[in-house]
Design a protein around this motif. Structure first.
Motif, short mmCIF file in Angstrom:
data_model
loop_
_atom_site.label_atom_id
_atom_site.label_comp_id
_atom_site.label_asym_id
_atom_site.label_seq_id
_atom_site.Cartn_x
_atom_site.Cartn_y
_atom_site.Cartn_z
N ASN A 308 12.56 -5.56 19.34
CA ASN A 308 10.89 -6.17 19.12
C ASN A 308 10.60 -6.81 20.39
OD1 ASN A 308 11.29 -4.77 16.77
ND2 ASN A 308 10.39 -5.98 15.35
N ARG A 309 11.67 -7.92 20.43
CA ARG A 309 11.18 -8.94 21.57
C ARG A 309 11.21 -8.26 23.03
NH1 ARG A 309 16.00 -12.33 22.09
NH2 ARG A 309 16.75 -10.51 23.07
N ASP A 310 12.20 -7.42 23.28
CA ASP A 310 12.16 -6.94 24.51
C ASP A 310 10.99 -6.01 24.97
OD1 ASP A 310 14.47 -8.24 24.79
OD2 ASP A 310 15.76 -6.66 25.57
N MET A 311 10.62 -4.97 23.80
CA MET A 311 9.81 -4.23 24.10
C MET A 311 8.27 -4.92 24.10
SD MET A 311 8.74 -0.86 21.75
CE MET A 311 7.51 0.47 22.31
N ALA A 312 7.96 -5.92 23.37
CA ALA A 312 6.77 -6.69 23.36
C ALA A 312 6.62 -7.32 24.76
CB ALA A 312 6.74 -7.87 22.53
#
Length: 389
Positions: A308-312
């Motif tokens: 979630n963090r990297d995609m965001a």
């Protein structure tokens, strides 16, 4: 000379206390085993005569022996839900247990103090209204009521209550059209281009190429990937549980499936395996061999929040439209449905239990169905057949 009193007859063990008269009736107490809390279950029997009181006591004993004894336990709904959850937790996956805990929290707020035997359909209906007042989604409200119904069904089986009062209660709400967020082909291409420098680029690529769930991607093992035949098997999932992760079976029987992919995915995964092996060689004994396809730089399972963090971060940095990791699945399904016009094929690939679920989610991209049947009356009346594309 005083007459000798007649000696009292010795009563059989467990037959109850001696009948005593109170007012115009005779009462006696009989013990019928133990209650759920471990205390003795003592009941009173009464009759117009001592013999009638004894007969009532015997009837209670027979009913208890046959398992037909009505319960008079002051067991609350909250207490029973806790007992039921503890039994379920021994067999259910941790993620499912957490979901049940969330449902039970809502139920206990409204019905926790109500005695289980006094629970009525009106109480359950009130619960539904309170859930609606919290602006919870209709699907989630149905899940909460289904959890209550399942717990009460078990109480019926245990003969704690005579019937399941949650069964006749149905939610009355306006049907809502489910909308999914998905990217178009140009946006996907842009995202994959700018995400190449990131470690999770192969995961993103496989997500858009196959429509696997985030949990399925993270639970994927190399032994489940057949690069020569360009297929993979979904055999397990990795889900978050209270700060850690849990690896378990897929969410349903339909989710356990074989998914094919193209030569482009083969190239991406081969490059990724070479990099992963190099990391393992450098770390040596410090590398944790989990057998997973997507791992941290030390071989450990990836936590879903990292995805979630990297995609965001990529989306924000390059000013792309918002999309969650689950949106990769929706995007794949949308593009595939538009390309193939085969909802049943898409359904099998996504691992849905029924094509109707897929059609409900992606009705907005199935406009061709209406176009295909928009025929003039003259053609409908024509004997010549027409094959729909």
């Amino acid at each position: 000379m005083a007459s000798r009193e007649r000696p009292l007859e010795k009563r059989p063990h467990g037959s109850g206390t001696k009948p005593v008269k109170r007012g115009n009736r005779w009462y006696m107490q009989v013990t019928l085993g133990r209650r759920l809390d471990g205390k003795l279950d003592r009941r009173w029997a009464s009759g117009a005569t001592p013999e009638e009181a004894q007969q009532k006591a015997r009837e209670l004993q027979v009913a208890a022996a046959q398992g037909m004894l009505p319960t008079y336990e002051r067991l609350t709904v909250g207490d029973w839900l806790q007992t039921w959850l503890q039994a379920k937790a021994t067999k259910a996956a941790p993620t499912y247990t957490l979901k049940l805990e969330a449902h039970i929290k809502h139920i206990r707020e409204s019905l926790g103090r109500v005695e289980l035997r006094k629970l009525r359909p009106a109480h359950v209906h009130t619960l539904g209204q309170k859930l609606e007042a919290k602006s919870l989604a209709p699907s989630y409200r149905r899940e909460v009521l289904c959890t209550l119904e399942a717990a009460l069904e078990r109480a019926v089986a245990m003969e704690l209550i005579p019937r399941n009062v949650a069964r006749p209660v149905k939610l009355e709400s306006t049907p809502q059209v489910r909308k999914v967020k998905a990217w178009d082909a140009q946006t996907v291409s842009r995202f994959l281009e700018v995400s190449k420098p990131y470690r999770l680029y192969p995961l993103f690529y496989l997500g858009f190429a196959t429509g696997l769930r985030r949990e399925e991607l993270l639970g994927l093992r190399w032994q489940d990937v057949d690069l020569p035949n360009r297929t993979l098997r979904v055999e397990q999932t990795l889900t978050p549980v209270k700060g850690s992760v849990h690896i378990g079976p897929p969410k349903s029987r339909a989710s356990r499936r074989v998914v094919s992919f193209g030569l482009d995915v083969v190239a991406v995964l081969e490059d990724w395996r070479v990099r992963q092996r190099e990391e393992a060689r450098i770390l040596g004994d410090h590398w944790q061999d989990t057998g997973l396809v997507f791992t941290s730089s030390t071989g450990q399972p990836l936590h879903p929040r990292n995805v979630n963090r990297d995609m965001a971060a990529i989306i924000k940095r390059h000013e792309l439209p918002p999309l969650s990791p689950h949106g990769m699945r929706h995007t794949h399904a949308t593009l595939l449905a538009q390309k193939t016009k085969q909802i049943e094929l898409v359904s099998r690939r996504l691992g849905h239990a029924r094509p109707s679920i897929t059609l409900d989610l992606y009705r907005h991209v199935a406009a061709w169905e209406l176009e295909e049947v928009a025929l003039p009356l003259s053609e409908l009346l024509s004997p010549a057949p027409r094959t729909l594309n």
